[in-house]
Scaffold this motif. Structure first.
Motif, PDB file in Angstrom:
ATOM      1  N   LYS A 170      -2.947   9.859   4.039  1.00 39.29           N
ATOM      2  CA  LYS A 170      -2.966   8.404   3.904  1.00 39.29           C
ATOM      3  C   LYS A 170      -1.560   7.835   3.767  1.00 39.29           C
ATOM      4  O   LYS A 170      -1.250   6.770   4.313  1.00 39.29           O
ATOM      5  N   ALA A 171      -0.699   8.557   3.039  1.00 45.25           N
ATOM      6  CA  ALA A 171       0.687   8.103   2.886  1.00 45.25           C
ATOM      7  C   ALA A 171       1.405   8.121   4.226  1.00 45.25           C
ATOM      8  O   ALA A 171       2.162   7.191   4.561  1.00 45.25           O
ATOM      9  N   ARG A 172       1.167   9.168   5.001  1.00 47.70           N
ATOM     10  CA  ARG A 172       1.801   9.267   6.323  1.00 47.70           C
ATOM     11  C   ARG A 172       1.260   8.189   7.252  1.00 47.70           C
ATOM     12  O   ARG A 172       2.027   7.579   8.026  1.00 47.70           O
ATOM     13  N   GLU A 173      -0.041   7.948   7.203  1.00 45.09           N
ATOM     14  CA  GLU A 173      -0.631   6.875   8.020  1.00 45.09           C
ATOM     15  C   GLU A 173      -0.001   5.537   7.685  1.00 45.09           C
ATOM     16  O   GLU A 173       0.284   4.721   8.573  1.00 45.09           O
ATOM     17  N   ALA A 174       0.214   5.300   6.378  1.00 44.77           N
ATOM     18  CA  ALA A 174       0.813   4.037   5.952  1.00 44.77           C
ATOM     19  C   ALA A 174       2.231   3.902   6.479  1.00 44.77           C
ATOM     20  O   ALA A 174       2.659   2.813   6.892  1.00 44.77           O
ATOM     21  N   GLN A 175       2.983   4.999   6.484  1.00 44.25           N
ATOM     22  CA  GLN A 175       4.350   4.964   7.006  1.00 44.25           C
ATOM     23  C   GLN A 175       4.360   4.642   8.499  1.00 44.25           C
ATOM     24  O   GLN A 175       5.144   3.809   8.960  1.00 44.25           O
ATOM     25  N   ILE A 176       3.486   5.312   9.240  1.00 36.15           N
ATOM     26  CA  ILE A 176       3.425   5.072  10.690  1.00 36.15           C
ATOM     27  C   ILE A 176       2.972   3.646  10.981  1.00 36.15           C
ATOM     28  O   ILE A 176       3.562   2.943  11.817  1.00 36.15           O
TER      29      ILE A 176
ATOM     30  N   TYR B 246       0.838  -1.209   0.000  1.00 36.05           N
ATOM     31  CA  TYR B 246       0.000   0.000   0.000  1.00 36.05           C
ATOM     32  C   TYR B 246       0.869   1.254   0.000  1.00 36.05           C
ATOM     33  O   TYR B 246       0.657   2.182  -0.790  1.00 36.05           O
ATOM     34  N   SER B 247       1.872   1.266   0.879  1.00 38.58           N
ATOM     35  CA  SER B 247       2.732   2.440   1.017  1.00 38.58           C
ATOM     36  C   SER B 247       3.541   2.696  -0.257  1.00 38.58           C
ATOM     37  O   SER B 247       3.717   3.849  -0.669  1.00 38.58           O
ATOM     38  N   ALA B 248       4.033   1.623  -0.875  1.00 37.54           N
ATOM     39  CA  ALA B 248       4.831   1.779  -2.099  1.00 37.54           C
ATOM     40  C   ALA B 248       4.017   2.426  -3.210  1.00 37.54           C
ATOM     41  O   ALA B 248       4.542   3.211  -4.008  1.00 37.54           O
ATOM     42  N   GLN B 249       2.725   2.116  -3.272  1.00 43.38           N
ATOM     43  CA  GLN B 249       1.883   2.669  -4.325  1.00 43.38           C
ATOM     44  C   GLN B 249       1.445   4.095  -4.016  1.00 43.38           C
ATOM     45  O   GLN B 249       1.528   4.984  -4.866  1.00 43.38           O
ATOM     46  N   ILE B 250       0.998   4.324  -2.787  1.00 43.73           N
ATOM     47  CA  ILE B 250       0.451   5.652  -2.476  1.00 43.73           C
ATOM     48  C   ILE B 250       1.541   6.706  -2.460  1.00 43.73           C
ATOM     49  O   ILE B 250       1.282   7.884  -2.726  1.00 43.73           O
ATOM     50  N   SER B 251       2.785   6.305  -2.192  1.00 48.85           N
ATOM     51  CA  SER B 251       3.882   7.276  -2.208  1.00 48.85           C
ATOM     52  C   SER B 251       4.081   7.835  -3.616  1.00 48.85           C
ATOM     53  O   SER B 251       4.484   8.999  -3.779  1.00 48.85           O
ATOM     54  N   GLN B 252       3.791   7.031  -4.630  1.00 44.16           N
ATOM     55  CA  GLN B 252       3.917   7.516  -6.010  1.00 44.16           C
ATOM     56  C   GLN B 252       2.908   8.634  -6.288  1.00 44.16           C
ATOM     57  O   GLN B 252       3.250   9.664  -6.889  1.00 44.16           O
TER      58      GLN B 252
END
Length: 652
Positions: free
Chosen positions: A586-592, A88-94
């Motif tokens: 959402k990207a920050r949530e995924a990182q945390i 999820y994180s790899a995709q949303i970071s793009q």
């Protein structure tokens, strides 16, 4: 002597098995999925000798592995969650990087476009300013199209990863089913093939990283594997195969389901695929991916619709009414490929109201009597009424037009803003056709005796109705005795609005004067204020010298800061900013969450390894212990041999 010899021999054999087991543990210390093993040793029973029972030696009862199902399941679940968040994180970071880029994002292009509108408004007769506006508009279209292409590229990559994951899942399911059969054939009531059990557990671990599964013990030491809400993947020695297919309403979207050997495909809901890489990809695609595409399209469609609506109310340099500045946006409509072959129904959807637009998709379904439009974001249902239609019906800013003869259960997917950014394009190529002027002109002659004033005047969409456009100048004359105006165009009612209250006066009748009230007829709007004198006149007519006029340009420029989208609550910039903020959050949530998931995996691994992992220090100690036991058992056999030789010598 034979019993002593047998006792020593049994100890020797037991120590040998122990040494082999310890050695196997040591050499497989770094083997993924290996669970340390231990030789379970017990006595072989005793024999009664009159004075008591005497032992007869030892034996290896089993070689068992240290395995805790609870800890193994906890670790698998933690790894499944970690894999899901990583995907999820790899995709949303793009998407986050794309939208938030201060130079390549949409905000600079929007600002440049409206700067061009303001410059052209400031110098409406300047060919250079008008050409610059067209260039900025083309740059804005290019930015919308480029961002849409990048989002489409990301979506295509997600489709490819989903397809690849399905292939891996099928491979693991087949291997687990095969090894289930092998384990069942090799298992006994007292012994299990430990190496195969470890191999199967490792397969489950890798499978769980792809999609979260539930493992339930089956018959004869086999395992049953399922996912989602109980959808089977492996039952004993049978593997169910997943497959991919294009969505019946969107060829650019991959759907998942069961695939039979005969090629039949049974679709499954997206929400049954949770956890693991596949779950992370599905959550991303159905959440941030769709929202980013739809929200970007909402800005594009909203801008096109609002700007066109104002531009057509203006007048170009040739004196003609304005045309669409941008090409209108047609909503994406996907006809379900599973609709009845007998159906001839066709749905078209056109964006007509920027304020009513949402970022949701819609399902259009025919129940046999009526067409129902369901907003997918919240399930709100709106019925197409009447059907068959006489005119298009507007729902959430989109005009639905349905033709043909439908069949029961016909289904269509409408995505109003899905392709809007891709389709964003400039319709006008000639700078002279930019409608910066207003089509009407008002005036108060200097010969008037009073101090009455008339506003510059505007037009609304009613002005575009055939017959309403002004072709001649109307002279409005004030009669002080009746405090009213006359001289309005024949055949047109006049509406006077004061303090929010409107009064309609039939065509040809005098219109009472109210200081500052808005006066409208045929889409023309103006206000007269002050104290006009008796027989003072005011004129309202077509704009015949509008080259230097920029009243409509000012209204076009004002759209930048006007709350148009989201039901009149947000500007184009704030709507885009909300999308950027949503994706960034959402990207920050995924990182945390990813950091927390890493810690959970580390903790679960530590707990599992404390039971099942190989400790080389402990194994080294066991190695010495079994070595000593082996040597001691050998000594027992040596003593037994010496005693036997002594007995033989007594016979001589």
């Amino acid at each position: 002597m034979s019993s002593l010899l047998s006792i020593g021999k049994s100890g020797l054999l037991a120590a040998q098995v122990g040494l082999s087991t310890v050695g196997n543990n040591i050499t497989n210390a770094n083997t993924p999925g290996y669970n340390r093993q231990v030789a379970i040793q017990g006595d072989t029973g005793t024999q009664y000798q009159g004075f008591g029972y005497v032992g007869s030696g030892t034996e290896i009862q089993a070689v068992r592995r240290y395995y805790d199902n609870f800890l193994a399941t906890s670790l698998r679940n933690a790894e499944s969650n970690q894999a899901s968040l990583d995907a999820y994180s790899a995709q949303i970071s793009q998407i986050d990087n794309l939208l938030a880029d201060p130079t390549a994002g949409l905000s600079p292009a929007l600002q440049d476009f409206f700067n061009g509108v303001q410059d052209a408004t400031a110098s409406p007769a300047s060919a250079a300013a008008r050409q610059s506006l067209l260039s900025n508009a083309e740059s804005l279209a290019s930015r919308f199209q480029g961002m849409s292409a990048r989002l489409t590229e990301i979506a295509s990559g997600v489709n490819n990863q989903i397809t690849a994951n399905v292939g891996e899942i099928n491979a693991y399911a087949k291997q687990i089913a095969d090894i289930n059969l092998t384990i069942a054939g090799l298992s006994t009531s007292t012994a299990e093939p430990n190496d195969l059990l470890d191999k199967r557990d490792q397969m489950l671990t890798e499978l769980n990283k792809l999609v979260k599964v539930t493992v339930v013990p089956g018959d004869n030491n086999m395992l049953n594997v399922s996912f989602g809400t109980g959808q089977p993947l492996v039952v004993a020695n049978k593997a169910f195969q997943l497959g991919t297919s294009t969505s019946p309403t969107d060829v650019s979207r991959v759907t998942l389901g069961y695939q039979t050997d005969a090629g039949a495909f049974t679709p499954l809901p997206d929400d049954v695929f949770t956890g693991g890489q596949l779950g992370g990809l599905m959550e991303f695609r159905n959440g941030p991916m769709d929202r980013a595409q739809n929200s970007l399209g909402q800005v594009a469609a909203g801008l096109v619709t609002a700007f066109n609506a104002q531009h057509v109310l203006g007048q170009d340099e040739n004196g003609a009414m304005g045309t669409n500045f941008f090409n209108p946006i047609q909503a994406y409509v996907g006809t379900n490929t599973r609709n009845s072959p007998a159906s001839t129904a066709d749905v078209t959807a056109t964006v007509v109201d920027a304020g009513g637009l949402t970022a949701s998709d819609y399902s259009v379904d025919f129940d046999g009597t009526n067409f129902n439009v369901t907003r997918k974001s919240d399930g709100k249902v709106t019925q197409i009424n009447p059907f068959p239609q006489t005119t298009p019906q507007v729902i959430d800013g989109v005009a639905y037009s349905i033709t043909g003869t439908p069949q029961q259960n016909d289904n269509f997917l409408v995505r109003p803003t899905y392709t809007a950014a891709k389709d964003f394009s400039v319709a006008i190529k000639d700078r002279d056709k930019i409608a910066l002027a207003a089509p009407i002109a008002t005036a108060a002659p200097t010969a008037n005796a009073g101090n009455g004033k008339i506003s510059a005047g505007t037009v609304d969409t009613n002005y575009l109705t055939p017959g309403n456009a002004l072709t001649a100048t109307s002279t409005l004359t004030f009669d002080k005795a009746s405090n009213s105006f006359s001289g309005f165009p024949a055949g047109q009612d006049v509406t006077v609005t004061a303090n929010g209250s409107s009064t309609v006066y039939p065509a040809g009748t005098p219109v009472p004067y109210t200081d500052g009230a808005n006066i409208s007829f045929g889409g023309v709007n103006f206000a007269i204020s002050g104290t006009p004198a008796d027989q003072d006149t005011f004129t309202v007519g077509p704009n015949t010298s509008g080259v230097g006029d920029s009243r409509n340009g000012a209204l076009l420029a004002g759209l930048q800061t006007k709350n148009i989208l989201d039901g009149g609550k947000a500007t184009f910039q704030t709507t885009y900013a909300q999308m950027v903020n949503y994706v960034g959050t959402k990207a920050r949530e995924a990182q945390i969450s990813g950091t927390a998931a890493d810690a959970a995996v580390k903790q679960a691994t530590s707990a599992q390894q404390s039971v099942s992992g190989v400790n080389l220090d402990e194994e080294a100690a066991n190695l010495l212990r079994y070595q000593q036991a082996y040597q001691a058992s050998g000594k027992v056999m040596q003593v037994a041999s010496q005693l036997f030789d002594t007995l033989l010598s007594l016979g001589n």
